[in-house]
Scaffold this motif. Structure first.
Motif, PDB file in Angstrom:
ATOM      1  N   ILE A  11     -17.956   1.494  38.274  1.00  0.00           N
ATOM      2  CA  ILE A  11     -17.510   2.889  38.219  1.00  0.00           C
ATOM      3  C   ILE A  11     -17.354   3.349  36.766  1.00  0.00           C
ATOM      4  O   ILE A  11     -17.630   4.501  36.448  1.00  0.00           O
ATOM      5  N   SER A  12     -16.941   2.436  35.868  1.00  0.00           N
ATOM      6  CA  SER A  12     -16.784   2.794  34.459  1.00  0.00           C
ATOM      7  C   SER A  12     -18.113   3.220  33.863  1.00  0.00           C
ATOM      8  O   SER A  12     -18.192   4.216  33.155  1.00  0.00           O
ATOM      9  N   PHE A  14     -20.704   4.334  35.457  1.00  0.00           N
ATOM     10  CA  PHE A  14     -21.120   5.586  36.087  1.00  0.00           C
ATOM     11  C   PHE A  14     -20.387   6.772  35.461  1.00  0.00           C
ATOM     12  O   PHE A  14     -20.990   7.777  35.105  1.00  0.00           O
ATOM     13  N   LEU A  15     -19.051   6.638  35.320  1.00  0.00           N
ATOM     14  CA  LEU A  15     -18.276   7.732  34.739  1.00  0.00           C
ATOM     15  C   LEU A  15     -18.694   8.005  33.302  1.00  0.00           C
ATOM     16  O   LEU A  15     -18.819   9.161  32.898  1.00  0.00           O
ATOM     17  N   GLN A  18     -21.847   9.933  33.229  1.00  0.00           N
ATOM     18  CA  GLN A  18     -21.627  11.326  33.598  1.00  0.00           C
ATOM     19  C   GLN A  18     -21.007  12.117  32.452  1.00  0.00           C
ATOM     20  O   GLN A  18     -21.368  13.265  32.226  1.00  0.00           O
TER      21      GLN A  18
END
Length: 151
Positions: A11-12, A14-15, A18
């Protein structure tokens, strides 16, 4: 510059992707260089005044983006360097600013584990790498000697 998130997680990544997806794009004179959580802006020009103007314009856009995405930045950890051809002496221009704080010009900095020097020589990096290796070899030698048994 960093936003607080756990390192190494899916998730890190991915964030982070983004966040930087909408980061201000590079201009003709300023290039954005990203690697993991290291960020560099490379501004090129033969004229220091033009270089400063381009850098200030980009930093203004970056400041707007940082506020919009609510990313905290410690300006005191940001440095600017001016590289010149070997033997050419260039006076450091006035500091550029981010969030009203000056970003100071430095002669050396570390980027991706490499010590960069304004004269673009490897001498400082080699000296630091030697010191680091000597320290680690010393620790390793002491650890190996303390565990060895006398015959």
């Amino acid at each position: 510059m960093r936003a607080d998130m756990a390192k190494g997680g899916i998730i890190s990544r991915f964030l982070f992707s983004q966040y930087v997806r909408y980061m201000p794009t590079s201009s003709h004179h300023v290039k954005l260089v990203l690697y993991a959580d290291e960020t560099a802006f490379i501004a090129t020009s033969r004229k220091p005044a033009l270089l400063i103007n381009c850098l200030e314009s980009y930093l203004s856009n970056l400041e707007r983006w940082l506020r919009e995405w609510r990313i905290a930045t410690n300006v005191s950890q940001i440095a600017t360097m001016l590289f010149a051809k070997a033997g050419k002496r260039v006076h450091k221009p006035r500091p550029v600013q981010l969030f009203g704080e000056p970003i100071h010009w430095v002669d050396t900095t570390r980027y991706l584990g490499v010590t960069l020097y304004t004269l673009l020589t490897w001498s400082l990096h080699v000296v630091q790498a030697r010191k680091k290796a000597a320290l680690r070899l010393g620790v390793l030698g002491r650890a190996l000697n303390s565990r060895s048994t006398a015959i």
